[in-house]
Write a protein that holds these residues in place. Structure first.
Motif, PDB file in Angstrom:
ATOM      1  N   MET A   1       0.826  -1.178   0.000  1.00 57.23           N
ATOM      2  CA  MET A   1       0.000   0.000   0.000  1.00 57.23           C
ATOM      3  C   MET A   1       0.871   1.242   0.000  1.00 57.23           C
ATOM      4  SD  MET A   1      -3.159  -0.790   2.558  1.00 57.23           S
ATOM      5  CE  MET A   1      -4.165   0.385   1.691  1.00 57.23           C
ATOM      6  N   ILE A   2       0.320   2.298  -0.552  1.00 61.39           N
ATOM      7  CA  ILE A   2       1.019   3.574  -0.641  1.00 61.39           C
ATOM      8  C   ILE A   2       0.265   4.613   0.177  1.00 61.39           C
ATOM      9  CG2 ILE A   2       1.788   5.411  -2.183  1.00 61.39           C
ATOM     10  CD1 ILE A   2       1.806   3.274  -4.425  1.00 61.39           C
ATOM     11  N   LEU A   3       0.999   5.363   0.975  1.00 61.85           N
ATOM     12  CA  LEU A   3       0.440   6.485   1.718  1.00 61.85           C
ATOM     13  C   LEU A   3       0.865   7.766   1.026  1.00 61.85           C
ATOM     14  CD1 LEU A   3      -0.924   7.745   4.278  1.00 61.85           C
ATOM     15  CD2 LEU A   3       1.378   7.756   5.280  1.00 61.85           C
ATOM     16  N   TYR A   4      -0.115   8.609   0.689  1.00 61.46           N
ATOM     17  CA  TYR A   4       0.159   9.915   0.098  1.00 61.46           C
ATOM     18  C   TYR A   4      -0.479  10.966   0.992  1.00 61.46           C
ATOM     19  CZ  TYR A   4      -0.138  13.947  -2.958  1.00 61.46           C
ATOM     20  OH  TYR A   4      -0.047  15.227  -3.472  1.00 61.46           O
ATOM     21  N   VAL A   5       0.329  11.895   1.458  1.00 64.03           N
ATOM     22  CA  VAL A   5      -0.154  12.974   2.313  1.00 64.03           C
ATOM     23  C   VAL A   5       0.224  14.299   1.656  1.00 64.03           C
ATOM     24  CG1 VAL A   5      -0.055  14.023   4.609  1.00 64.03           C
ATOM     25  CG2 VAL A   5       0.200  11.545   4.366  1.00 64.03           C
ATOM     26  N   GLU A   6      -0.762  15.173   1.536  1.00 66.14           N
ATOM     27  CA  GLU A   6      -0.540  16.519   1.012  1.00 66.14           C
ATOM     28  C   GLU A   6      -0.846  17.492   2.145  1.00 66.14           C
ATOM     29  OE1 GLU A   6      -2.919  18.524  -2.330  1.00 66.14           O
ATOM     30  OE2 GLU A   6      -1.523  17.139  -3.314  1.00 66.14           O
ATOM     31  N   VAL A  56       5.211  10.817   0.563  1.00 63.53           N
ATOM     32  CA  VAL A  56       4.864   9.474   0.106  1.00 63.53           C
ATOM     33  C   VAL A  56       5.716   8.444   0.835  1.00 63.53           C
ATOM     34  CG1 VAL A  56       4.800   7.921  -1.885  1.00 63.53           C
ATOM     35  CG2 VAL A  56       4.268  10.329  -2.186  1.00 63.53           C
ATOM     36  N   THR A  57       5.070   7.325   1.192  1.00 63.24           N
ATOM     37  CA  THR A  57       5.784   6.169   1.728  1.00 63.24           C
ATOM     38  C   THR A  57       4.964   4.916   1.422  1.00 63.24           C
ATOM     39  OG1 THR A  57       6.974   5.277   3.640  1.00 63.24           O
ATOM     40  CG2 THR A  57       4.793   6.218   4.051  1.00 63.24           C
ATOM     41  N   SER A  69       1.242   8.077   9.370  1.00 64.30           N
ATOM     42  CA  SER A  69       0.693   9.381   8.994  1.00 64.30           C
ATOM     43  C   SER A  69       0.418  10.225  10.229  1.00 64.30           C
ATOM     44  CB  SER A  69      -0.565   9.233   8.141  1.00 64.30           C
ATOM     45  OG  SER A  69      -1.631   8.694   8.867  1.00 64.30           O
ATOM     46  N   GLU A  70      -0.075   9.628  11.304  1.00 64.64           N
ATOM     47  CA  GLU A  70      -0.300  10.362  12.552  1.00 64.64           C
ATOM     48  C   GLU A  70       1.001  10.913  13.112  1.00 64.64           C
ATOM     49  OE1 GLU A  70      -2.579   8.290  15.530  1.00 64.64           O
ATOM     50  OE2 GLU A  70      -3.952   7.495  14.011  1.00 64.64           O
TER      51      GLU A  70
END
Length: 92
Positions: A1-6, A56-57, A69-70
Motif C-alpha cells: 500500500m502507498i500512503l500519500y499525504v498533502e 509518500v511512503t 501518517s499520525e
C-alpha cells in the motif's frame, strides 16, 4: 500500500524566499531522516509565507501507514516556523 499525504502550511518565520527555502530544507530533511519518506514542495514556490508539501511512503499494512501518517503530522505540527492549515491523506 502507498500512503500519500498533502500538507499545506503557512510560514511565519522570515520574509524572503531565501529564508523559506532554508526552513523547508531543514525541516524536510528532518522528516526524511525520522520517517524514511519521500517529500517535496508541490506548490507556492514563489510565495515566502506558504507551502504545499507532498509526502509518500509505502508499507504492506494499512495500520502501519495510519500510525505513520499520525506521527508525521504530529512532527509537522511541532515545527514552530509554520502552521498546518490543510491536510489531504490518501491510501493507494
Amino acid at each position: 500500500m502507498i500512503l500519500y499525504v498533502e500538507v499545506e502550511c503557512k510560514l511565519y518565520e522570515g520574509a524572503s524566499l531565501k529564508t523559506k527555502r532554508s526552513i523547508l530544507k531543514r525541516n524536510m530533511h528532518m522528516l526524511q531522516k525520522d520517517f524514511n519518506i519521500a517529500i517535496s514542495e508541490l506548490d507556492y514556490h514563489d510565495l515566502w509565507q506558504r507551502t504545499k508539501l507532498g509526502i509518500v511512503t509505502i508499507s504492506n499494512e494499512r495500520s502501519h501507514l495510519d500510525q505513520m501518517s499520525e506521527r508525521i503530522l504530529e512532527k509537522i505540527d511541532s515545527v514552530p516556523e509554520w502552521e498546518r492549515i490543510s491536510t489531504h491523506i490518501e491510501h493507494l
